[in-house]
Design a protein around this motif. Structure first.
Motif, PDB file in Angstrom:
ATOM      1  N   GLU A 111      47.026 -50.876  26.224  1.00 29.13           N
ATOM      2  CA  GLU A 111      46.511 -51.157  27.682  1.00 29.13           C
ATOM      3  C   GLU A 111      45.021 -50.663  27.679  1.00 29.13           C
ATOM      4  OE1 GLU A 111      49.421 -49.099  30.133  1.00 29.13           O
ATOM      5  OE2 GLU A 111      50.594 -50.737  30.375  1.00 29.13           O
ATOM      6  N   ARG A 112      44.738 -49.495  26.865  1.00 29.15           N
ATOM      7  CA  ARG A 112      43.354 -49.161  26.895  1.00 29.15           C
ATOM      8  C   ARG A 112      42.585 -49.976  26.354  1.00 29.15           C
ATOM      9  NH1 ARG A 112      42.273 -42.636  24.772  1.00 29.15           N
ATOM     10  NH2 ARG A 112      43.545 -41.730  26.162  1.00 29.15           N
ATOM     11  N   ALA A 113      43.144 -50.821  25.379  1.00 30.32           N
ATOM     12  CA  ALA A 113      42.073 -52.013  24.628  1.00 30.32           C
ATOM     13  C   ALA A 113      42.200 -53.104  25.536  1.00 30.32           C
ATOM     14  CB  ALA A 113      42.828 -52.143  23.219  1.00 30.32           C
ATOM     15  N   ASN A 114      42.874 -52.922  27.022  1.00 32.88           N
ATOM     16  CA  ASN A 114      42.541 -54.150  27.757  1.00 32.88           C
ATOM     17  C   ASN A 114      43.570 -55.210  27.135  1.00 32.88           C
ATOM     18  OD1 ASN A 114      41.001 -53.176  29.651  1.00 32.88           O
ATOM     19  ND2 ASN A 114      39.183 -53.797  28.431  1.00 32.88           N
ATOM     20  N   LEU A 115      44.705 -55.171  26.701  1.00 36.77           N
ATOM     21  CA  LEU A 115      45.666 -56.337  26.092  1.00 36.77           C
ATOM     22  C   LEU A 115      46.839 -55.854  26.944  1.00 36.77           C
ATOM     23  CD1 LEU A 115      44.892 -55.750  22.420  1.00 36.77           C
ATOM     24  CD2 LEU A 115      44.303 -57.626  23.704  1.00 36.77           C
ATOM     25  N   PRO A 116      47.703 -57.213  27.153  1.00 40.14           N
ATOM     26  CA  PRO A 116      49.169 -57.053  27.767  1.00 40.14           C
ATOM     27  C   PRO A 116      50.136 -56.251  26.855  1.00 40.14           C
ATOM     28  CG  PRO A 116      48.439 -59.549  27.218  1.00 40.14           C
ATOM     29  CD  PRO A 116      47.326 -58.401  26.787  1.00 40.14           C
ATOM     30  N   THR A 117      50.838 -55.713  27.230  1.00 37.48           N
ATOM     31  CA  THR A 117      51.700 -54.738  26.199  1.00 37.48           C
ATOM     32  C   THR A 117      52.684 -55.970  25.586  1.00 37.48           C
ATOM     33  OG1 THR A 117      53.119 -54.319  28.189  1.00 37.48           O
ATOM     34  CG2 THR A 117      51.704 -52.709  27.377  1.00 37.48           C
ATOM     35  N   ASN A 118      52.946 -56.888  26.069  1.00 38.11           N
ATOM     36  CA  ASN A 118      54.161 -57.712  25.463  1.00 38.11           C
ATOM     37  C   ASN A 118      53.309 -58.880  24.463  1.00 38.11           C
ATOM     38  OD1 ASN A 118      52.607 -59.486  27.474  1.00 38.11           O
ATOM     39  ND2 ASN A 118      54.663 -60.204  28.260  1.00 38.11           N
ATOM     40  N   ARG A 154      51.804 -60.406  20.851  1.00 36.30           N
ATOM     41  CA  ARG A 154      52.360 -60.233  19.656  1.00 36.30           C
ATOM     42  C   ARG A 154      50.936 -60.239  18.659  1.00 36.30           C
ATOM     43  NH1 ARG A 154      57.693 -61.354  19.240  1.00 36.30           N
ATOM     44  NH2 ARG A 154      58.726 -62.100  21.151  1.00 36.30           N
ATOM     45  N   ALA A 155      51.145 -59.787  17.470  1.00 39.17           N
ATOM     46  CA  ALA A 155      49.818 -59.337  16.664  1.00 39.17           C
ATOM     47  C   ALA A 155      48.866 -60.726  16.301  1.00 39.17           C
ATOM     48  CB  ALA A 155      50.079 -58.586  15.480  1.00 39.17           C
ATOM     49  N   GLU A 156      49.927 -61.632  16.118  1.00 39.18           N
ATOM     50  CA  GLU A 156      49.203 -63.004  15.802  1.00 39.18           C
ATOM     51  C   GLU A 156      48.317 -63.624  16.728  1.00 39.18           C
ATOM     52  OE1 GLU A 156      52.403 -62.550  15.674  1.00 39.18           O
ATOM     53  OE2 GLU A 156      53.602 -64.130  16.169  1.00 39.18           O
ATOM     54  N   LYS A 157      48.469 -63.061  18.147  1.00 36.66           N
ATOM     55  CA  LYS A 157      47.591 -63.514  19.013  1.00 36.66           C
ATOM     56  C   LYS A 157      46.298 -63.048  19.303  1.00 36.66           C
ATOM     57  CE  LYS A 157      50.535 -66.592  21.306  1.00 36.66           C
ATOM     58  NZ  LYS A 157      50.318 -67.856  20.884  1.00 36.66           N
ATOM     59  N   LEU A 158      46.096 -61.810  18.590  1.00 35.81           N
ATOM     60  CA  LEU A 158      45.061 -60.994  18.834  1.00 35.81           C
ATOM     61  C   LEU A 158      43.910 -61.507  18.236  1.00 35.81           C
ATOM     62  CD1 LEU A 158      47.082 -58.858  19.766  1.00 35.81           C
ATOM     63  CD2 LEU A 158      45.813 -56.938  18.759  1.00 35.81           C
ATOM     64  N   SER A 159      42.666 -61.589  18.700  1.00 33.84           N
ATOM     65  CA  SER A 159      41.457 -61.820  17.726  1.00 33.84           C
ATOM     66  C   SER A 159      40.661 -60.833  16.964  1.00 33.84           C
ATOM     67  CB  SER A 159      40.205 -62.212  19.116  1.00 33.84           C
ATOM     68  OG  SER A 159      39.814 -61.047  19.580  1.00 33.84           O
ATOM     69  N   LEU A 160      39.681 -60.773  16.187  1.00 36.23           N
ATOM     70  CA  LEU A 160      39.123 -59.817  15.334  1.00 36.23           C
ATOM     71  C   LEU A 160      38.681 -58.678  16.390  1.00 36.23           C
ATOM     72  CD1 LEU A 160      38.909 -59.488  12.342  1.00 36.23           C
ATOM     73  CD2 LEU A 160      36.582 -60.578  12.485  1.00 36.23           C
ATOM     74  N   GLU A 161      38.226 -59.143  17.413  1.00 40.66           N
ATOM     75  CA  GLU A 161      37.400 -58.078  18.361  1.00 40.66           C
ATOM     76  C   GLU A 161      38.595 -57.355  19.167  1.00 40.66           C
ATOM     77  OE1 GLU A 161      36.795 -61.549  18.327  1.00 40.66           O
ATOM     78  OE2 GLU A 161      34.888 -60.988  17.344  1.00 40.66           O
ATOM     79  N   ASP A 162      39.734 -57.902  19.480  1.00 37.59           N
ATOM     80  CA  ASP A 162      40.909 -57.080  20.007  1.00 37.59           C
ATOM     81  C   ASP A 162      41.283 -56.033  19.100  1.00 37.59           C
ATOM     82  OD1 ASP A 162      41.075 -59.173  22.377  1.00 37.59           O
ATOM     83  OD2 ASP A 162      42.486 -60.297  21.278  1.00 37.59           O
ATOM     84  N   PHE A 163      41.637 -56.544  17.582  1.00 37.12           N
ATOM     85  CA  PHE A 163      41.901 -55.526  16.769  1.00 37.12           C
ATOM     86  C   PHE A 163      41.031 -54.613  16.539  1.00 37.12           C
ATOM     87  CE2 PHE A 163      45.011 -58.724  14.953  1.00 37.12           C
ATOM     88  CZ  PHE A 163      46.279 -57.762  14.665  1.00 37.12           C
ATOM     89  N   ASN A 215      32.582 -58.135  10.012  1.00 41.46           N
ATOM     90  CA  ASN A 215      32.382 -58.913  11.088  1.00 41.46           C
ATOM     91  C   ASN A 215      32.765 -58.538  12.394  1.00 41.46           C
ATOM     92  OD1 ASN A 215      31.347 -61.189   9.451  1.00 41.46           O
ATOM     93  ND2 ASN A 215      33.210 -61.586   8.583  1.00 41.46           N
ATOM     94  N   ALA A 216      33.335 -57.272  12.457  1.00 38.26           N
ATOM     95  CA  ALA A 216      33.559 -56.601  13.653  1.00 38.26           C
ATOM     96  C   ALA A 216      32.974 -55.152  13.415  1.00 38.26           C
ATOM     97  CB  ALA A 216      35.157 -56.290  13.953  1.00 38.26           C
ATOM     98  N   ILE A 217      32.712 -54.759  14.642  1.00 40.44           N
ATOM     99  CA  ILE A 217      32.043 -53.328  14.430  1.00 40.44           C
ATOM    100  C   ILE A 217      33.297 -52.179  14.965  1.00 40.44           C
ATOM    101  CG2 ILE A 217      30.302 -51.726  15.307  1.00 40.44           C
ATOM    102  CD1 ILE A 217      28.702 -54.411  16.070  1.00 40.44           C
ATOM    103  N   VAL A 218      33.671 -51.338  14.238  1.00 44.06           N
ATOM    104  CA  VAL A 218      34.725 -50.527  14.252  1.00 44.06           C
ATOM    105  C   VAL A 218      34.264 -48.937  14.323  1.00 44.06           C
ATOM    106  CG1 VAL A 218      36.483 -52.169  14.046  1.00 44.06           C
ATOM    107  CG2 VAL A 218      36.033 -50.635  12.347  1.00 44.06           C
ATOM    108  N   LYS A 219      34.830 -47.840  14.821  1.00 39.98           N
ATOM    109  CA  LYS A 219      34.324 -46.469  14.654  1.00 39.98           C
ATOM    110  C   LYS A 219      34.845 -45.872  13.381  1.00 39.98           C
ATOM    111  CE  LYS A 219      34.619 -45.067  19.546  1.00 39.98           C
ATOM    112  NZ  LYS A 219      33.416 -45.787  20.338  1.00 39.98           N
ATOM    113  N   LYS A 220      35.997 -46.511  12.937  1.00 39.34           N
ATOM    114  CA  LYS A 220      36.620 -45.680  11.802  1.00 39.34           C
ATOM    115  C   LYS A 220      37.420 -46.989  11.131  1.00 39.34           C
ATOM    116  CE  LYS A 220      39.337 -41.733  10.697  1.00 39.34           C
ATOM    117  NZ  LYS A 220      40.185 -40.795  11.252  1.00 39.34           N
TER     118      LYS A 220
END
Ligand code: SAM
Length: 290
Positions: free
Chosen positions: A257-264, A266-275, A213-218
């Motif tokens: 930062e490259r993934a366009n996320l704030p550095t502070n 937490r993992a539980e806030k990330l969506s599948l697309e963020d990961f 359900n997410a497209i990733v390179k590796k």
């Protein structure tokens, strides 16, 4: 053999075989007669379907699966249950028992050999001490299965079916959401088992997605970032990635930062697309380094 969820019948069979429950093998047998027919029907056991069961115990769920499906193959670790199942499953010619540890079994080989021409589903009342490793194995090996319907502890059920990005989200939530569409089917009270465990249970169903359900390179990098991200639950993603991936904190921040996320964050806030984006940034970054 019917009536296998009846306490009197279970006690009589087990006493005759000199069987004592093993806590270390997670042996809590179902004694609620309404649960197994419901599980057998909701898992999709029917004509044209083969069911792989893990941990048949004395065969209470197995019996229902055999009535509905074309073929049932059950993997049971406890060799003391071989003579018990030979008795309780005697009438079912579509049943086969494999006596081994599910974590060591060649699941792909078993499915290819035993279920030729059938759609395959997994259905089980799982031994709770290895719920997550079993589910992760079933998902990550990309077995040719349509769905996984399992009884697990209520708390595990909530984690496995949680929304990615919600408070209950964990590494296993993200993995489940990556490979499947999860749903909670129904709750089962602790009194439905013998011996009765200290917690309630629930039945969940994971419908396996044809492609993730997410497209990733590796994909291996996706697994690495998810595992690392949740490695230190109370810390920020930056700290968790740094220690989980074994990289300096400034590099972890750079990836975030490259993934366009704030550095502070937490993992539980990330969506599948963020990961997914984070995983691709790690893949690109490591390719740049070579
Ligand atoms: N299906 C039965 C029922 O619902 O009453 C028994 C379920 S009981 C919770 C879990 C079963 O898994 C037990 O029969 C136990 O011996 C078996 N088991 C435990 N660890 C196992 C493993 N690593 N591989 C295969 N079976 C295992």
């Amino acid at each position: 053999m019917d009536g296998l969820s009846n306490i009197g019948t279970i006690k009589e069979i087990l006493t005759r075989h000199g069987f004592k429950f093993s806590k270390s093998m997670g042996q809590n047998f179902l004694i609620n007669p309404s649960v197994c027919p419901k599980m057998a029907s909701m898992c999709g056991a029917k004509e044209g379907v083969g069911v792989l069961e893990i941990g048949p115990g004395i065969g209470v769920l197995t019996n229902e699966l055999c009535k509905n499906a074309d073929r049932v193959v059950s993997i049971e670790l406890d060799k003391r249950l071989i003579p018990v199942l030979a008795e309780t499953m005697a009438e079912h010619k579509n049943f086969k028992l494999i006596n081994c540890d599910v974590m060591e079994a060649d699941l792909k080989g078993i499915i290819q050999q035993e279920f030729k021409g059938l759609d395959v589903v997994v259905c089980a009342n799982l031994p709770y001490y290895i719920t997550s490793p079993i589910i992760m194995r079933l998902l990550e090996e990309k077995l040719p299965i349509k769905s996984i319907t399992v009884m697990v502890q209520k708390e595990a059920a909530d984690r496995l079916t949680a929304e990615v990005g919600s408070r209950n989200s964990s590494a296993v939530t993200v993995a489940v959401a990556y490979y499947s569409k999860p749903q909670l089917l129904f709750n089962v009270s602790r009194g439905s088992f013998m011996p009765s465990p200290n917690v309630d249970s629930a039945v969940i169903k994971l419908d396996i997605s044809q492609t993730p359900n997410a497209i990733v390179k590796k994909e291996s990098d996706f697994r690495r970032v998810v595992k690392a991200g949740f490695s230190q639950r109370r810390k920020t993603l930056s700290n968790s990635l740094s220690s989980g991936l074994g990289i300096p904190k400034d590099r972890a921040n750079m990836l975030i930062e490259r993934a366009n996320l704030p550095t502070n964050i937490r993992a539980e806030k990330l969506s599948l697309e963020d990961f997914g984006r984070l995983s691709d940034c790690l893949t690109e970054y490591e390719n740049e380094e070579i």
